[in-house]
Design an enzyme around this catalytic site. Sequence first.
Site, PDB file in Angstrom:
ATOM      1  N   LYS A  83     -30.419   2.808 -42.854  1.00  0.00           N
ATOM      2  CA  LYS A  83     -31.798   2.338 -42.805  1.00  0.00           C
ATOM      3  C   LYS A  83     -31.792   0.805 -42.759  1.00  0.00           C
ATOM      4  O   LYS A  83     -31.190   0.153 -43.625  1.00  0.00           O
ATOM      5  CB  LYS A  83     -32.524   2.802 -44.062  1.00  0.00           C
ATOM      6  CG  LYS A  83     -33.887   3.396 -43.814  1.00  0.00           C
ATOM      7  CD  LYS A  83     -34.422   3.970 -45.113  1.00  0.00           C
ATOM      8  CE  LYS A  83     -35.840   4.442 -44.955  1.00  0.00           C
ATOM      9  NZ  LYS A  83     -36.413   4.874 -46.217  1.00  0.00           N
TER      10      LYS A  83
HETATM   11  O1  G3P Z   1     -39.174   6.007 -47.974  1.00  0.00           O
HETATM   12  C1  G3P Z   1     -40.159   5.199 -47.454  1.00  0.00           C
HETATM   13  C2  G3P Z   1     -41.568   5.641 -47.703  1.00  0.00           C
HETATM   14  O2  G3P Z   1     -41.736   6.994 -47.453  1.00  0.00           O
HETATM   15  C3  G3P Z   1     -42.180   5.162 -49.001  1.00  0.00           C
HETATM   16  O3  G3P Z   1     -43.354   5.811 -49.350  1.00  0.00           O
HETATM   17  O4  G3P Z   1     -45.175   6.323 -50.951  1.00  0.00           O
HETATM   18  O5  G3P Z   1     -43.644   4.387 -51.400  1.00  0.00           O
HETATM   19  O6  G3P Z   1     -45.311   4.265 -49.577  1.00  0.00           O
HETATM   20  P1  G3P Z   1     -44.431   5.154 -50.388  1.00  0.00           P
END
Ligand code: G3P
Length: 220
Positions: A83
């Site tokens: 990533k």
């Molecule tokens: O892994 C990246 C992403 O899915 C993070 O999600 O909920 O922290 O915005 P969130």
Amino acid sequence: MKFFLDTGSLAEIREAAALGIVDGVTTNPSLVAKEGVDFRELIKEICDVVNGPVSAEVLSTETELMIKEGRELAKIHKHVTVKVPMIKAGIPAIKALSGDGIKVNVTLVFSPSQAIIAAKAGAAFVSPFIGRLDDVSEHGMGLIQDVLQIYRNYDYKTEVLVASIRHPMHVVEAAKIGGHIATMPFKVFEQLWKHPLTDIGLDRFLKDWRQAKDKLATAR
Ligand code: G3P
């Protein structure tokens, strides 16, 4: 549509993977930090549980260091996808790692132009964060629609990994417009199959069945 789990919790990954419908896992530094364990060891263990891409994020923000780190992460297991954040220094790193045959997931994507760059640099996956866009009154799913349209126009092979999913309707809406992958927290994954009418209906079926059997038994 492919389902990825967005978590660093091995317990959640094991429980979900046992259902046979998990196609991969995404992690990020915040999710890994929550687990309080060795990063590389955790990634290796996740890769052993899930038969699919497992995203592990580089922590460097300089091109050469990102490339070095990405190559090291890729050595952990054949399932590892590196990533890389969508920053200027990341662009040559995406290109170099992809050129090595390493799958790259470009993360922290919030605009169509960033998604075009990810595809041009050769990323295997692009991760637009829809929930975080919704949080600031922007239309997260609109971004997915735009990116899918652009990728279709140019036949880019980069898969759209819908990220920052907050609820089941994010998954459904993404599926309706052809998002390739939804990565979701375990909580959302569990919400996907739950419906009160299913539980009420099953209760009634089983009750009716038992009553009919009891009636038969007393009639004999
Ligand atoms: O892994 C990246 C992403 O899915 C993070 O999600 O909920 O922290 O915005 P969130």
